[in-house]
Scaffold this motif. Structure first.
Motif, PDB file in Angstrom:
ATOM      1  N   ASP A  27       0.826  -1.220   0.000  1.00  0.00           N
ATOM      2  CA  ASP A  27       0.000   0.000   0.000  1.00  0.00           C
ATOM      3  C   ASP A  27       0.857   1.266   0.000  1.00  0.00           C
ATOM      4  O   ASP A  27       0.472   2.284  -0.587  1.00  0.00           O
ATOM      5  N   CYS A  28       1.991   1.226   0.668  1.00  0.00           N
ATOM      6  CA  CYS A  28       2.861   2.413   0.698  1.00  0.00           C
ATOM      7  C   CYS A  28       3.346   2.746  -0.709  1.00  0.00           C
ATOM      8  O   CYS A  28       3.342   3.905  -1.116  1.00  0.00           O
ATOM      9  N   ALA A  31       0.731   4.292  -2.807  1.00  0.00           N
ATOM     10  CA  ALA A  31       0.356   5.641  -2.371  1.00  0.00           C
ATOM     11  C   ALA A  31       1.400   6.694  -2.726  1.00  0.00           C
ATOM     12  O   ALA A  31       1.088   7.891  -2.727  1.00  0.00           O
ATOM     13  N   CYS A  32       2.616   6.269  -3.026  1.00  0.00           N
ATOM     14  CA  CYS A  32       3.708   7.244  -3.217  1.00  0.00           C
ATOM     15  C   CYS A  32       3.559   7.968  -4.558  1.00  0.00           C
ATOM     16  O   CYS A  32       3.723   7.358  -5.623  1.00  0.00           O
ATOM     17  N   PRO A  33       3.312   9.286  -4.531  1.00  0.00           N
ATOM     18  CA  PRO A  33       3.136  10.012  -5.795  1.00  0.00           C
ATOM     19  C   PRO A  33       4.421  10.102  -6.599  1.00  0.00           C
ATOM     20  O   PRO A  33       4.367  10.327  -7.820  1.00  0.00           O
ATOM     21  N   CYS A  54      12.192  11.949  -2.509  1.00  0.00           N
ATOM     22  CA  CYS A  54      11.143  11.915  -1.491  1.00  0.00           C
ATOM     23  C   CYS A  54      10.762  13.346  -1.143  1.00  0.00           C
ATOM     24  O   CYS A  54      11.630  14.168  -0.840  1.00  0.00           O
ATOM     25  N   CYS A  57       5.977  13.729   1.871  1.00  0.00           N
ATOM     26  CA  CYS A  57       4.542  14.014   1.862  1.00  0.00           C
ATOM     27  C   CYS A  57       3.779  13.167   2.881  1.00  0.00           C
ATOM     28  O   CYS A  57       2.631  13.471   3.201  1.00  0.00           O
ATOM     29  N   ASN A  58       4.412  12.089   3.346  1.00  0.00           N
ATOM     30  CA  ASN A  58       3.818  11.167   4.327  1.00  0.00           C
ATOM     31  C   ASN A  58       2.677  10.316   3.775  1.00  0.00           C
ATOM     32  O   ASN A  58       1.968   9.665   4.553  1.00  0.00           O
ATOM     33  N   ALA A  59       2.470  10.322   2.460  1.00  0.00           N
ATOM     34  CA  ALA A  59       1.389   9.501   1.904  1.00  0.00           C
ATOM     35  C   ALA A  59       1.616   8.018   2.192  1.00  0.00           C
ATOM     36  O   ALA A  59       0.669   7.269   2.449  1.00  0.00           O
ATOM     37  N   CYS A  60       2.880   7.595   2.169  1.00  0.00           N
ATOM     38  CA  CYS A  60       3.178   6.183   2.465  1.00  0.00           C
ATOM     39  C   CYS A  60       2.837   5.851   3.905  1.00  0.00           C
ATOM     40  O   CYS A  60       2.287   4.773   4.193  1.00  0.00           O
ATOM     41  N   ASP A  62       0.618   7.386   5.827  1.00  0.00           N
ATOM     42  CA  ASP A  62      -0.847   7.403   5.979  1.00  0.00           C
ATOM     43  C   ASP A  62      -1.481   6.136   5.417  1.00  0.00           C
ATOM     44  O   ASP A  62      -2.518   5.679   5.903  1.00  0.00           O
ATOM     45  N   ALA A  63      -0.854   5.570   4.380  1.00  0.00           N
ATOM     46  CA  ALA A  63      -1.447   4.397   3.725  1.00  0.00           C
ATOM     47  C   ALA A  63      -1.145   3.093   4.458  1.00  0.00           C
ATOM     48  O   ALA A  63      -1.757   2.063   4.162  1.00  0.00           O
TER      49      ALA A  63
END
Ligand code: SF4
Ligand code: SF4
Ligand code: SF4
Length: 153
Positions: A27-28, A31-33, A54, A57-60, A62-63
């Motif tokens: 999932d990480c 999620a990583c843009p 990197c 953004c912390n999307a990883c 959060d996911a």
């Protein structure tokens, strides 16, 4: 011989704890843009700066439902330049400086129109943006000790 530390996504704890917590769900990475999260040979997420940086953004984080990534943990990686750097070889190159938003990379002019590169570890955020553009692959990220992490990035 000790193996070099692995660049896990931001928020990863030590290797033993991370191995225990990560379910390898991927999932990480999804999620990583920036699409910089790959899998290592065990299937665990690992960062690759070959095509991007990197942005923290912390999307990883959060996911990550299993909680293997923790936003409270500091990012302990900073750039390091090898002596294969072209400016060390008397060749004009400032490519990495153009990619460093943190302005951690500088050059001191010397006679003959060349310049010595310098990297300010205190300014470096460890984003990895300078790695891919370097024409000779002179830049890597190395882990700093947690106790030297005196201030946030
Ligand atoms: S913090 Fe953002 S850019 Fe960095 S690895 Fe995680 S998702 Fe990708
Ligand atoms: S891009 Fe690479 S070779 Fe060029 S100055 Fe930076 S570290 Fe040196
Ligand atoms: S890792 Fe990022 S902040 Fe550090 S020198 Fe490279 S581009 Fe600059």
């Amino acid at each position: 011989m000790n193996e070099a530390p692995v660049q896990r996504p931001p928020g990863a704890s030590g290797e033993i704890a991370f191995h225990d917590a990560c379910t390898q769900c991927g999932d990480c990475a999804r999620a990583c843009p920036e699409e910089i999260i790959m899998r290592d040979k065990e299937g665990l997420p690992v960062l690759s700066f070959a095509n991007g940086e990197c942005t923290f953004c912390n999307a990883c984080i959060d996911a990550c439902e299993p909680g293997a990534l923790n936003a409270e943990l500091p990012w302990l990686w900073r750039a390091q330049v090898a002596n294969t750097c072209l400016s060390d070889q008397g060749v004009h190159c400032r490519t990495c400086q153009d990619f460093c938003d943190a302005r951690a990379i500088g050059f001191q002019l010397k006679p003959g129109g060349l310049a010595d590169m310098s990297l300010d570890r205190d300014s470096c955020t460890g984003c990895g943006a300078c790695i891919a553009p370097c024409p000779v692959g002179a830049i890597t990220l190395v882990q700093i000790k947690p106790e030297t992490e005196a201030r946030p990035c």
